[in-house]
Design a protein around this motif. Structure first.
Motif, PDB file in Angstrom:
ATOM      1  N   LEU A  51      -8.846   2.768   3.144  1.00  0.00           N
ATOM      2  CA  LEU A  51      -8.878   3.554   4.376  1.00  0.00           C
ATOM      3  C   LEU A  51      -7.500   3.562   5.031  1.00  0.00           C
ATOM      4  N   ALA A  52      -6.846   2.409   5.082  1.00  0.00           N
ATOM      5  CA  ALA A  52      -5.525   2.324   5.713  1.00  0.00           C
ATOM      6  C   ALA A  52      -4.496   3.149   4.939  1.00  0.00           C
ATOM      7  N   PHE A  53      -4.482   3.027   3.605  1.00  0.00           N
ATOM      8  CA  PHE A  53      -3.509   3.757   2.791  1.00  0.00           C
ATOM      9  C   PHE A  53      -3.664   5.266   2.915  1.00  0.00           C
ATOM     10  N   SER A  54      -4.884   5.718   3.197  1.00  0.00           N
ATOM     11  CA  SER A  54      -5.113   7.166   3.296  1.00  0.00           C
ATOM     12  C   SER A  54      -4.292   7.791   4.423  1.00  0.00           C
ATOM     13  N   LEU A  55      -3.966   7.012   5.451  1.00  0.00           N
ATOM     14  CA  LEU A  55      -3.168   7.536   6.559  1.00  0.00           C
ATOM     15  C   LEU A  55      -1.729   7.811   6.135  1.00  0.00           C
ATOM     16  N   LEU A  56      -1.322   7.274   4.995  1.00  0.00           N
ATOM     17  CA  LEU A  56      -0.008   7.564   4.434  1.00  0.00           C
ATOM     18  C   LEU A  56      -0.094   8.521   3.248  1.00  0.00           C
ATOM     19  N   GLY A  57      -1.308   9.024   2.976  1.00  0.00           N
ATOM     20  CA  GLY A  57      -1.491   9.914   1.840  1.00  0.00           C
ATOM     21  C   GLY A  57      -1.398   9.207   0.513  1.00  0.00           C
ATOM     22  N   HIS A  58      -1.791   7.939   0.488  1.00  0.00           N
ATOM     23  CA  HIS A  58      -1.661   7.141  -0.731  1.00  0.00           C
ATOM     24  C   HIS A  58      -3.031   6.671  -1.196  1.00  0.00           C
ATOM     25  N   VAL A  59      -3.245   6.726  -2.501  1.00  0.00           N
ATOM     26  CA  VAL A  59      -4.447   6.191  -3.130  1.00  0.00           C
ATOM     27  C   VAL A  59      -3.997   5.262  -4.247  1.00  0.00           C
ATOM     28  N   ARG A  60      -4.591   4.088  -4.320  1.00  0.00           N
ATOM     29  CA  ARG A  60      -4.173   3.108  -5.324  1.00  0.00           C
ATOM     30  C   ARG A  60      -4.384   3.635  -6.744  1.00  0.00           C
ATOM     31  N   PRO A  61      -3.547   3.193  -7.700  1.00  0.00           N
ATOM     32  CA  PRO A  61      -3.713   3.604  -9.101  1.00  0.00           C
ATOM     33  C   PRO A  61      -5.127   3.299  -9.592  1.00  0.00           C
ATOM     34  N   GLY A  62      -5.691   4.225 -10.349  1.00  0.00           N
ATOM     35  CA  GLY A  62      -7.042   4.070 -10.857  1.00  0.00           C
ATOM     36  C   GLY A  62      -8.101   4.650  -9.954  1.00  0.00           C
ATOM     37  N   LEU A  63      -7.682   5.099  -8.739  1.00  0.00           N
ATOM     38  CA  LEU A  63      -8.617   5.700  -7.796  1.00  0.00           C
ATOM     39  C   LEU A  63      -8.197   7.131  -7.508  1.00  0.00           C
ATOM     40  N   GLU A  64      -9.116   7.912  -6.945  1.00  0.00           N
ATOM     41  CA  GLU A  64      -8.824   9.284  -6.577  1.00  0.00           C
ATOM     42  C   GLU A  64      -9.576   9.650  -5.307  1.00  0.00           C
ATOM     43  N   ARG A  65      -9.011  10.602  -4.578  1.00  0.00           N
ATOM     44  CA  ARG A  65      -9.712  11.136  -3.403  1.00  0.00           C
ATOM     45  C   ARG A  65     -10.692  12.197  -3.889  1.00  0.00           C
ATOM     46  N   ARG A  66     -11.970  11.960  -3.659  1.00  0.00           N
ATOM     47  CA  ARG A  66     -13.000  12.891  -4.138  1.00  0.00           C
ATOM     48  C   ARG A  66     -13.257  14.001  -3.138  1.00  0.00           C
ATOM     49  N   HIS A  67     -13.370  13.664  -1.887  1.00  0.00           N
ATOM     50  CA  HIS A  67     -13.446  14.698  -0.848  1.00  0.00           C
ATOM     51  C   HIS A  67     -13.161  14.052   0.501  1.00  0.00           C
ATOM     52  N   GLY A  68     -13.009  14.911   1.506  1.00  0.00           N
ATOM     53  CA  GLY A  68     -12.666  14.447   2.839  1.00  0.00           C
ATOM     54  C   GLY A  68     -11.237  14.825   3.197  1.00  0.00           C
ATOM     55  N   SER A  69     -10.903  14.745   4.477  1.00  0.00           N
ATOM     56  CA  SER A  69      -9.588  15.162   4.958  1.00  0.00           C
ATOM     57  C   SER A  69      -8.962  14.077   5.821  1.00  0.00           C
ATOM     58  N   VAL A  70      -7.627  14.103   5.872  1.00  0.00           N
ATOM     59  CA  VAL A  70      -6.855  13.183   6.707  1.00  0.00           C
ATOM     60  C   VAL A  70      -5.792  14.006   7.424  1.00  0.00           C
ATOM     61  N   ARG A  71      -5.648  13.792   8.733  1.00  0.00           N
ATOM     62  CA  ARG A  71      -4.610  14.446   9.520  1.00  0.00           C
ATOM     63  C   ARG A  71      -3.896  13.410  10.373  1.00  0.00           C
ATOM     64  N   VAL A  72      -2.572  13.434  10.334  1.00  0.00           N
ATOM     65  CA  VAL A  72      -1.751  12.574  11.184  1.00  0.00           C
ATOM     66  C   VAL A  72      -0.755  13.480  11.902  1.00  0.00           C
ATOM     67  N   ALA A  73      -0.810  13.488  13.224  1.00  0.00           N
ATOM     68  CA  ALA A  73       0.030  14.373  14.045  1.00  0.00           C
ATOM     69  C   ALA A  73      -0.107  15.827  13.580  1.00  0.00           C
ATOM     70  N   GLY A  74      -1.323  16.203  13.175  1.00  0.00           N
ATOM     71  CA  GLY A  74      -1.600  17.572  12.753  1.00  0.00           C
ATOM     72  C   GLY A  74      -1.193  17.898  11.340  1.00  0.00           C
ATOM     73  N   LEU A  75      -0.606  16.953  10.611  1.00  0.00           N
ATOM     74  CA  LEU A  75      -0.151  17.193   9.245  1.00  0.00           C
ATOM     75  C   LEU A  75      -1.041  16.462   8.241  1.00  0.00           C
ATOM     76  N   ASP A  76      -0.990  16.929   6.972  1.00  0.00           N
ATOM     77  CA  ASP A  76      -1.791  16.342   5.900  1.00  0.00           C
ATOM     78  C   ASP A  76      -0.919  15.388   5.084  1.00  0.00           C
ATOM     79  N   PRO A  77      -1.106  14.071   5.194  1.00  0.00           N
ATOM     80  CA  PRO A  77      -0.246  13.136   4.451  1.00  0.00           C
ATOM     81  C   PRO A  77      -0.403  13.230   2.938  1.00  0.00           C
TER      82      PRO A  77
END
Length: 531
Positions: A51-77
């Motif tokens: 959850l924390a890494f998602s705010l930087l647009g990062h997903v650990r190796p071996g994992l993937e973002r399946r769905h959902g959105s993240v916005r920081v200051a209106g931008l997509d990390p």
């Protein structure tokens, strides 16, 4: 003060293994307002870091973002162009291992200056040096040229963590993501770092997402605290984990509790060791009865890890001896003394399966045929409380607690009589750490193992050890039975360790007052000047 304008939004985020399987984060949503500190708590493997890494647009190796959105200051990390605009300037990250974030070949002043230039490109060149000095002062470190010319290996653990924090702050970010920023530090340094972080978080209108396995600390610094359990955010009002219930000391149940044994006895006499020209151990002696447990305690830089490395043959002492007794060696050979390291992730090859990690000592050291070794690998996995399907997984697919259990199983695969455990619970949440300590006591009882427990956790020492040795400056400053040293400490260093410890049970908490607390408060003055 918490503002009403939203700075970061996570909506319906699901993250799972790329090869398929249960998600590590399921339909998670999070909102962080400007000026707000949000705490995230949960057991090891609950999805906190994902959850924390998602705010930087990062997903650990071996994992993937399946769905959902993240916005920081209106931008997509997760968008490359937006990530370049966000990272280090709008959102910045500080983790638990400063050594991994600092370049070992660059002087720390240059590393901070480089971060300033990259993250504050509008700053005039002449102002970079002033900014470096200001950042060092803000994290309570010396700002003189001599300190700036140090390399990372010349810093203590607490100093390295503060330099990493200075780099994190170089771009004046609006949002800090702090992932277990004190868990790798001893109790004294962790207490100081937490006080510093409180000051940093209250500076201006800065927001933060603070990940920790300590709900008590989070409740004291965060405006809101959410709990993750098996990848799900629990409903508001759901009770937080109670570390007090998980770490109440119990009577050691190892073989040593029934009386001393010669088999497995460990003896250290007059041990001295150096790093380069610096002497780090001075005339250290200790004895551990066969099947017994001795805790080696001390703050960062006291020599604990060097002693552990000397015991297992990874660091050559300049003087003294290490001896152990093995009355009945196992068939096919064995390695009598084995190290269980603090960093289970770093100790395991990320490209190898658990099966391969366990098979190597079984076939290489114990010289077992492949069929027998495969069966033994499954038995060892069950012995440390893991299911057979874990054999096919890689370290990155396991939680921190599971990796530490695999680390224990691999050490046992070598057929040791003595285990040297170096801070094996420091990066784990209280409940997972408690399970590892229970497992260690159980292994002592069933296998008759002798244990040296290197730790800064007072409660871990009380829970497992019959004897305690306290190091300071590479020397033994206090030693004796655990029920005396931890309840009636005689040395100021021992009292300080008790005073800075979290969640002490009543029997130990009674001695963490008076002189010890006073010394702790005084010791924070000018702490940046000490190595």
């Amino acid at each position: 003060m918490t503002g009403s304008e939203s700075l970061a939004e996570v909506s319906g985020l699901t993250i799972g293994p790329t090869a398929g399987g249960p998600p590590v984060l399921l339909d998670a949503s999070l909102s962080v307002a400007r000026g707000q500190v949000v705490g995230v708590v949960g057991r090891s493997g609950s999805g906190k870091s994902s959850l924390a890494f998602s705010l930087l647009g990062h997903v650990r190796p071996g994992l993937e973002r399946r769905h959902g959105s993240v916005r920081v200051a209106g931008l997509d990390p997760f968008a490359r162009a937006d990530a370049r605009r966000l990272r280090g300037r709008v959102v910045s990250f500080l983790g638990q291992d400063p050594a991994s974030s600092l370049n070992p070949a660059l002087r720390i002043g240059n590393q901070i200056a480089e971060a300033v230039r990259l993250r504050s490109p509008a700053a005039p060149p002449g102002n970079v040096d002033e900014r470096v000095e200001a950042l060092l002062q803000s994290v309570r470190l010396p700002a003189d040229r001599a300190f700036q010319r140090r390399l990372p290996h010349q810093l203590s653990g607490g100093q390295a963590q503060r330099v990493a924090l200075a780099i994190t702050l170089a771009g004046s970010p609006n949002l800090l993501v702090l992932d277990e920023p004190t868990s790798s530090l001893d109790t004294v340094l962790a207490a100081r770092m937490r006080r510093l972080l409180v000051d940093v978080l209250h500076d201006g209108d800065r927001s933060a997402v603070l990940v920790s396995h300590d709900p008590v600390w989070l409740a004291s610094v965060a405006d809101d605290v959410i709990r993750l359990e098996n990848g799900r955010i629990m409903a508001p009002g759901h009770p937080l984990m109670s570390p007090l219930a998980a770490i109440v000391p119990t009577q050691p149940t190892g073989a040593g509790a029934a009386g001393p044994s010669t088999d497995g006895r460990l003896s250290v006499k007059g041990l001295a060791a150096v790093h380069g020209r610096e002497r780090v151990l001075h005339d250290v002696s200790l004895t551990v009865a066969g099947g017994g447990c001795t805790a080696v305690m001390g703050s960062s830089g006291s020599g604990k890890t060097t002693l552990a490395r000397c015991l297992v043959g990874l660091h050559r002492p300049t003087r003294g001896s290490v001896a152990w007794w093995e009355e009945a060696p196992g068939p096919g050979g064995s390695a009598p003394v084995q190290l269980v390291a603090q960093d289970a992730r770093g100790a395991l090859n990320p490209r190898e399966s658990v099966r391969t990690a366990l098979m190597r000592p079984l076939t290489g050291i114990r010289r077992q045929p492949a069929g027998k070794a495969a069966a033994e690998a499954g038995r060892l996995l069950g012995l440390v409380g893991l299911a057979p399907e874990v054999l096919g997984r890689r370290p990155g697919e396991l939680s921190g607690g599971q990796r530490q259990r695999v680390n224990l199983a691999r050490a046992l695969a070598a057929g040791p009589r003595v285990l040297v455990c170096d801070e094996i619970t420091s990066a784990l949440d209280p409940e997972t750490g408690s399970g590892i300590l229970d497992l260690l006591n159980s292994l002592r009882r069933t296998l008759g193992l002798t244990v040296v427990l290197v730790t800064h956790d007072v409660v871990a020492a009380a829970r497992c050890a019959e004897q305690v040795v306290v190091l300071d400056g590479g020397q033994v400053v206090e030693s004796g039975p655990a029920d005396r040293v931890l309840v009636r400490p005689e040395h100021a260093v021992t009292r300080e360790l008790l005073a800075c410890a979290d969640h002490l049970p009543p029997g130990l908490a009674a001695c963490a007052t008076g002189t010890a607390v006073g010394r702790t408060v005084e010791s924070t003055r000018g702490e940046g000047e000490r190595a």
